[in-house]
Structure formats: C-alpha cells, structure tokens
Design a protein around this motif. Structure first.
Motif, PDB file in Angstrom:
ATOM      1  N   THR A 469       0.818  -1.181   0.141  1.00 51.90           N
ATOM      2  CA  THR A 469      -0.279  -0.141  -0.199  1.00 51.90           C
ATOM      3  C   THR A 469       0.641   0.772  -0.080  1.00 51.90           C
ATOM      4  OG1 THR A 469      -2.070  -0.823   1.096  1.00 51.90           O
ATOM      5  CG2 THR A 469      -1.522   1.035   1.112  1.00 51.90           C
ATOM      6  N   GLU A 470       0.412   1.951  -0.881  1.00 54.98           N
ATOM      7  CA  GLU A 470       1.056   3.892  -0.869  1.00 54.98           C
ATOM      8  C   GLU A 470       0.631   4.632   0.716  1.00 54.98           C
ATOM      9  OE1 GLU A 470       3.425   4.680  -3.581  1.00 54.98           O
ATOM     10  OE2 GLU A 470       3.757   2.863  -4.089  1.00 54.98           O
ATOM     11  N   VAL A 471       2.000   4.813   1.154  1.00 54.27           N
ATOM     12  CA  VAL A 471       1.537   5.815   2.218  1.00 54.27           C
ATOM     13  C   VAL A 471       1.325   7.519   1.774  1.00 54.27           C
ATOM     14  CG1 VAL A 471       3.204   4.334   3.512  1.00 54.27           C
ATOM     15  CG2 VAL A 471       4.256   5.922   2.682  1.00 54.27           C
ATOM     16  N   GLY A 472       1.493   7.667   0.990  1.00 55.16           N
ATOM     17  CA  GLY A 472       1.739   9.657   0.432  1.00 55.16           C
ATOM     18  C   GLY A 472       3.073   9.974   0.759  1.00 55.16           C
ATOM     19  N   GLU A 473       2.730  11.161   0.362  1.00 53.29           N
ATOM     20  CA  GLU A 473       4.051  11.831   0.138  1.00 53.29           C
ATOM     21  C   GLU A 473       4.195  12.270   2.238  1.00 53.29           C
ATOM     22  OE1 GLU A 473       6.641  16.068  -0.482  1.00 53.29           O
ATOM     23  OE2 GLU A 473       4.169  16.040  -1.378  1.00 53.29           O
ATOM     24  N   ARG A 474       5.597  11.874   3.242  1.00 54.40           N
ATOM     25  CA  ARG A 474       5.315  11.670   4.146  1.00 54.40           C
ATOM     26  C   ARG A 474       4.278  11.115   5.427  1.00 54.40           C
ATOM     27  NH1 ARG A 474       4.382  16.741   6.418  1.00 54.40           N
ATOM     28  NH2 ARG A 474       2.963  17.335   4.430  1.00 54.40           N
ATOM     29  N   GLY A 475       4.128   9.837   4.584  1.00 52.63           N
ATOM     30  CA  GLY A 475       3.416   8.747   5.069  1.00 52.63           C
ATOM     31  C   GLY A 475       1.813   9.542   5.645  1.00 52.63           C
ATOM     32  N   ILE A 476       0.945  10.466   4.697  1.00 54.01           N
ATOM     33  CA  ILE A 476      -0.094  11.204   4.918  1.00 54.01           C
ATOM     34  C   ILE A 476      -1.303  10.468   4.268  1.00 54.01           C
ATOM     35  CG2 ILE A 476      -0.699  11.880   2.848  1.00 54.01           C
ATOM     36  CD1 ILE A 476      -0.651  14.209   5.601  1.00 54.01           C
ATOM     37  N   LYS A 477      -1.242   9.014   4.255  1.00 52.16           N
ATOM     38  CA  LYS A 477      -2.495   8.278   3.975  1.00 52.16           C
ATOM     39  C   LYS A 477      -2.297   7.693   4.915  1.00 52.16           C
ATOM     40  CE  LYS A 477      -2.344   8.058  -1.011  1.00 52.16           C
ATOM     41  NZ  LYS A 477      -2.163   7.434  -2.497  1.00 52.16           N
ATOM     42  N   LEU A 478      -2.342   7.713   6.126  1.00 49.34           N
ATOM     43  CA  LEU A 478      -2.184   6.872   7.504  1.00 49.34           C
ATOM     44  C   LEU A 478      -2.300   7.977   8.671  1.00 49.34           C
ATOM     45  CD1 LEU A 478       1.127   4.141   6.621  1.00 49.34           C
ATOM     46  CD2 LEU A 478      -1.299   4.311   6.833  1.00 49.34           C
ATOM     47  N   SER A 479      -2.653   7.036   9.604  1.00 50.87           N
ATOM     48  CA  SER A 479      -2.914   8.441  10.673  1.00 50.87           C
ATOM     49  C   SER A 479      -1.242   8.193  11.686  1.00 50.87           C
ATOM     50  CB  SER A 479      -3.764   6.961  11.576  1.00 50.87           C
ATOM     51  OG  SER A 479      -3.591   5.781  12.400  1.00 50.87           O
ATOM     52  N   GLY A 480      -1.805   9.056  12.500  1.00 51.73           N
ATOM     53  CA  GLY A 480      -0.889   8.733  13.479  1.00 51.73           C
ATOM     54  C   GLY A 480       0.118   7.852  14.050  1.00 51.73           C
ATOM     55  N   GLY A 481      -1.096   7.717  14.606  1.00 53.65           N
ATOM     56  CA  GLY A 481      -0.593   6.075  15.796  1.00 53.65           C
ATOM     57  C   GLY A 481      -0.455   5.163  14.782  1.00 53.65           C
ATOM     58  N   GLN A 482      -0.084   4.596  13.381  1.00 54.92           N
ATOM     59  CA  GLN A 482      -0.290   4.300  12.125  1.00 54.92           C
ATOM     60  C   GLN A 482       1.349   4.375  11.907  1.00 54.92           C
ATOM     61  OE1 GLN A 482      -3.098   4.231   9.723  1.00 54.92           O
ATOM     62  NE2 GLN A 482      -4.857   2.301   9.983  1.00 54.92           N
ATOM     63  N   ARG A 483       2.016   5.297  11.826  1.00 57.72           N
ATOM     64  CA  ARG A 483       2.823   5.741  11.572  1.00 57.72           C
ATOM     65  C   ARG A 483       4.144   5.347  12.763  1.00 57.72           C
ATOM     66  NH1 ARG A 483       0.417  10.439   9.058  1.00 57.72           N
ATOM     67  NH2 ARG A 483       0.901  11.804  11.231  1.00 57.72           N
ATOM     68  N   GLN A 484       3.163   5.505  13.418  1.00 56.82           N
ATOM     69  CA  GLN A 484       4.055   5.153  14.369  1.00 56.82           C
ATOM     70  C   GLN A 484       4.649   3.652  14.635  1.00 56.82           C
ATOM     71  OE1 GLN A 484       5.899   7.584  15.565  1.00 56.82           O
ATOM     72  NE2 GLN A 484       5.064   8.458  18.067  1.00 56.82           N
ATOM     73  N   ARG A 485       3.779   3.240  14.251  1.00 54.19           N
ATOM     74  CA  ARG A 485       4.067   1.638  14.921  1.00 54.19           C
ATOM     75  C   ARG A 485       4.865   1.063  13.496  1.00 54.19           C
ATOM     76  NH1 ARG A 485      -2.039  -0.590  15.463  1.00 54.19           N
ATOM     77  NH2 ARG A 485      -2.772   1.323  15.093  1.00 54.19           N
ATOM     78  N   ILE A 486       4.921   1.602  12.485  1.00 57.12           N
ATOM     79  CA  ILE A 486       5.581   1.432  11.285  1.00 57.12           C
ATOM     80  C   ILE A 486       7.289   2.242  11.552  1.00 57.12           C
ATOM     81  CG2 ILE A 486       5.603   2.015   9.036  1.00 57.12           C
ATOM     82  CD1 ILE A 486       3.169   2.151   8.135  1.00 57.12           C
ATOM     83  N   ALA A 487       6.813   3.043  11.812  1.00 60.58           N
ATOM     84  CA  ALA A 487       8.336   3.518  12.417  1.00 60.58           C
ATOM     85  C   ALA A 487       9.278   2.610  13.793  1.00 60.58           C
ATOM     86  CB  ALA A 487       8.412   4.671  13.170  1.00 60.58           C
TER      87      ALA A 487
END
Length: 588
Positions: A469-487
């Motif tokens: 799945t494409e996350v978009g520029e700076r991961g904008i397509k994901l929520s904050g919590g989702q971005r944190q868990r990917i990190a």
C-alpha cells in the motif's frame, strides 16, 4: 565593482569543476579532430568557388567536378554532424557526472550544513545551476569550438589571399568589442541575480507545497500567493533586464555584419576594377566573411552563457568544497552492550547561546533512561550529539572506555534505532518504509514478524494492497498511530543495540498510545534505551530519570527518588497524573 572584477579569473573554477568530472579524453579528442576536419573542409569550399567563378564556362563543367564538389559538401556535413554529437555526448556525460558528484556530496554533508542552508536553495544548486552548466557545455561549447576554428582558419586564408583587404575588414571588429564587452559584464551581473532569485523562488515553492495543509488550515493562501507573486515579479524583472541586453547584442552583431559586407563589397569592387583582385577572389572573400561573422555570433552567445555559468559554478563549488562527514574513518563498533558515559558535555550552535552545559551521567547497558524537563532544555540536542549529527563544544561521550568519535560513523549509527514524535516516512509502499536503509534483502517472514511485534500487522493486512500500500508523501495516507507503529517495526527490523525514543507517544490519543506503548515494550526489550517523554506513564518505570532544564542536569534518580528530592519533578509528575486521570475519564 566586485561582480565586474570576477569574470576575468572565472575560467579556473569552471575548468576545475569540469576536471573533477573526469570527461572521456578519447571521445573528446575524436570529437575535436572531426570538428577540425569539418572546419578545414568548409575552408576549402570558398577556394573551389573562387576557381569556379574565375574559370566559369559551360564547356568547362564536368560530372567529375560536380561530383567532387558535392562530395566535399557531404563529407563536411558528416564530419560536423558526428563531431557535434560527440561533443554533446561529452558535455552530457560531464554534467551527469557533476550531478552524481553533487548528489553524493549532498548526502555526505553534515546536519549543520542543512541548518544553515534552506532546502529550496540546495535543490536549486542541484537542478537550476547544473542546468546552466549543462547548457554551456553541451550546447554553447560545441559552437564555440567549431566557431573558433572557423574564424582562425578563415582569417589565415584571407591574409594569404589579400592581406590589405583582410586588415581593412578586421579593423571593424574592435568597434564592436567596445560595445560587446560592457554588455557581457552587465549580462553576468543580471544572470547572477536571476540565478539567486530563482533559488529563492524554489525555496518558497518547496516550503509552501510541502506544508500545504498548514497553509489551508490557517487560511494563508492569500499571504502565500502574495509572497510567491512578489518572487515571480522579481524574476520577470530580471528576465526583462536579460532580454534588453540580448536585444542590444543581436542588432549590434547584425550591424557589424552589414558594415563588414559594405566594406568588403565596396573596397573589393575597387580592387576588382583595378585588376588587383579577381571576381572569384571577391566571392571567396564574402564566403569567408560569412564563415567569420556567423561563428562570431555563436562565440558571443558562448560568452553570454558563460557569464551565467560563472555564478552557478561558484555556488556548486561552494557545496563541493564544504566539509563532509567521514563515514568510513575509525574502527567498527564491536560491542555496543557497554555503558554510555557522558562527561562534562557542553554544546552550543554557531554564534548561539549554550544549549547544554557540563552534563554528567551514565547509562548502563540494557537499562531504560528517561530524560524529562521543560521544553527547550536541550533534550533533543542531546540525542543529536549521541548520533554524532553535531560535535560537542566541550566534554566527551564514551561507549565503554572509548570516545564515540573513535568509531566508524557508519558502524556507530547502525547501532541506533530512533523513533521520533514525527515518525517520518518516505513516499512509497509500507514495505519500502519498513526496509528503508537495510543493506541486505529482507524476507517477508522477517517483515511480518517485525510488524506483528509492533502491533502493525493487523491494520496493514486490512489495507487493500497490504504491505504494498502506498503511504503518500510523508505518510499522509496513514494515521499518526499507524505511522508510529510502522516506525517501530522499521526499528525492530534494524535490530538496534541502542534505542532512542523522542516523545514517541506525545501526539497520540489515549487509545493509540496504549497500542504503541505495547509495541515499544517489545522494541525496548533487552536494549539500552533512552527516552525523551512528557508523559508520566512513559518514565515511571525507568531505571534512571534525568531531569534537564536550560541545558543543565538538575536531578537524577528513580521516579520515587526524584519525587522526594526534586520539587520541579514533583510538579511535573503531579501535572501528568492529573492529565492522565482526565484522559481516563474522557475515555470512559
């Protein structure tokens, strides 16, 4: 005055820049040789014309003459075409190597460089300035080289044919130089200003478009339009100045051409009538004149473009000469499971106030150290010093008994896992982000395991394309919590020995924080961990808490110890407890 003085010595930086790209000498020599052959053939054509005019009669024409004449034209065209292609190929390769060298340099420049240079300006060096150099080398240099050969060859033949008439013709050229030289200087000044304004405009575009959501949320479209419109107007103004200079150069060159023609035809007609010159020689003179004047226009264009290139070259060289990080010097880290000791550590930015002052503490391997205190106290700067983004202005940081400066920078940074509040993601797929920076290929099983440990696998599996799945520029397509868990999953894949968490849960809601905290526990297990946190729940179980305010360590110990000995920590803990109780009530 300074701008006008620079062009006289500006060849050296450009030649130095070209030399650094290591152009193909074989291809360059072949191209120049073909160019020389093509130009020499073009110099022979007027002589054939002279003989044809002087001895013209229908009876003297033969197929052999016509075939030879046509063959010369074809040979000249082929030699010129191949030489032009090869010179362009050399120019394109030089610029490609230059961009590659510049890109490699940009990735090796230390963080302080980017602190002092705006992103848009740096991008402009890579795109606009290299584009200016590319145009000079790939387009103008080709015409300049062939033009110089054509002019020198034509003048030499003309002196051989009739030195008096050639001297009269060349007497007109200094008149043109009186006007062209000042115009060239003005073109340099205008072009340098245009390049700087273009870089500034690129900076504005980069800043606004990268934060377009902030612009819209603050209703700042009108403000940013005004700022951008001002830059566009400034660019337009510089463009008009450049156009005015070019508008003076072109008619001047045409005037010189017409003056030369009038002089040659008038003076040549007198010499033909007196018998000192034949009609064929006069025709040859006019043809050679064209071979002088036409390249002169190309040579003028070269110098005009060269003036533009001078400023671009200076800015590119400034980047290439900037001090860079040494990633390979020093020894590799053989054991990261040792204590980290900070001794009398101080730091301040260039020409700035002290950020850290004489910090002293020790982090035992496998323990959790929490760093708390008021905002602006220097906590994030401490992390930057640990990762060696900056050099301390005083004191040392050691791993075991060795200063961290003695370690190979690439090896040192590979020991760290970093999860920040922002959780930066690159444009691409979730898989791309999880594997970012990994030297070897990562198996699907390892990716899934890391995602499961980070409590990210469930939501990734529910996405339409899963890990692709494409996350978009700076991961904008994901929520904050989702971005944190990917990190967190990305850090798990890296398997760091030292973990740094910079307010990793401060921007999350309570529900997301619970999940991320569980993921962080998995990540922290068995690792030396340093945590910057504002939330009491993050630090209460830490083995050691450091309280830093205004760059100084004012207290250290466990949670219970600091509650008894540090009034400001007690206030901090009390506020956090109230906040936690309020969030719990709201959640219920």
């Amino acid at each position: 005055m300074n701008d006008q003085a620079k062009p006289s010595g500006s060849w050296k930086p450009l030649l130095r820049l070209i030399g650094q790209t290591r152009p193909s000498k074989g291809l360059l020599i072949t191209a120049i040789s073909l160019s020389l052959i093509g130009t020499l053939i073009s110099l022979i054509i007027p002589l054939f014309t002279k003989n044809l005019v002087d001895g013209f009669s229908i009876s003297n024409l033969s197929w052999q003459q016509m075939t030879l004449f046509g063959g010369i034209f074809v040979l000249q065209a082929l030699a010129s075409g191949f030489s032009m292609y090869m010179l362009n190929a050399v120019g394109q390769r030089i610029v490609a190597n230059l961009r590659d060298k510049l890109w490699k340099k940009l990735l090796k420049l230390p963080i302080p460089f980017y602190d002092n240079h705006r992103t848009g300006e740096t991008i402009s060096r890579m795109t606009n300035d290299t584009g200016v150099v590319k145009q000079l080398i790939s387009e103008n240099s080709t015409n300049f080289l062939t033009g110089i050969i054509s002019v020198i060859g034509s003048v030499a033949v003309l002196f051989y044919m009739d030195w008096q008439m050639t001297a009269v013709m060349l007497g007109v050229i200094p008149i043109a130089a009186v006007f062209l030289v000042p115009l060239g200087r003005q073109m340099y000044i205008v072009s340098k200003g245009l390049q700087e304004e273009t870089a500034s405009f690129t900076t504005t575009l980069t800043q606004v478009l990268s934060e377009v959501r902030l612009v819209k949320s603050m209703n700042a479209e009108k403000r940013e339009y005004t700022a951008g419109s001002t830059k566009i107007s400034s660019l337009f103004s510089f463009g008009l100045k450049e156009a005015r200079i070019q508008a003076m150069i072109a008619p001047l060159m045409f005037f010189v051409m017409m003056m030369l023609l009038v002089v040659i035809i008038g003076y040549g007609g007198v010499r033909v009538s007196s018998g000192a010159l034949s009609a064929g020689e006069l025709v040859a003179f006019i043809l050679y004149l064209i071979q002088i004047v036409m390249p002169m226009t190309q040579i003028t264009s070269f110098f005009t473009q060269f003036k533009k290139t001078v400023g671009a070259t200076e800015r590119i060289i400034a980047i290439l000469d900037a001090p860079e990080e040494d990633h390979e010097g020093g020894k590799p880290v053989d054991r990261a499971d040792q204590a980290i000791s900070v001794n009398d550590l101080s730091f301040h930015y260039a020409n700035g106030e002290p950020v850290l002052a004489e910090l002293n503490f020790r982090v035992e391997p496998g323990t959790v150290t929490a760093i708390v205190g008021p905002s602006g106290g220097g906590k994030t700067t401490l992390f930057s010093l640990l990762e060696r983004y900056y050099e301390p202005t005083g004191g040392t940081i050691k791993l075991g008994k060795e200063s961290i400066d003695s370690y190979n920078l690439r090896s040192w940074r590979s020991q760290f896992g970093y999860v920040s509040q922002e959780s930066p993601l690159i444009a691409g797929t979730i898989r791309d982000n999880l594997c970012y920076g990994m030297d070897q290929e990562v198996s699907d099983a390892a990716i899934v395991h890391a995602a499961e440990m980070a409590y990210a696998h469930t939501f990734i599996s529910e996405l339409p394309n899963g890990y692709d799945t494409e996350v978009g520029e700076r991961g904008i397509k994901l929520s904050g919590g989702q971005r944190q868990r990917i990190a967190i999953a990305r850090a798990l894949l890296r398997d760091p020995k030292i973990l740094m968490l910079d307010e990793a849960t401060s921007s999350l809601d309570s529900k997301s924080e619970v999940v991320v905290q569980e993921a962080l526990k998995n990540l922290m297990a068995g690792r030396t961990t340093l945590v910057i946190a504002h939330r009491l729940s993050t630090v209460v179980d830490a083995d050691q808490i450091l309280f830093i305010e205004k760059g100084k360590l004012t207290g250290s110990g466990t949670h219970d110890e600091l509650l008894e000995t540090h009034p400001l920590y007690l206030e901090f803990a009390t506020q956090q407890l109230r906040l936690h109780e309020k969030e719990t009530v709201e959640l219920e």
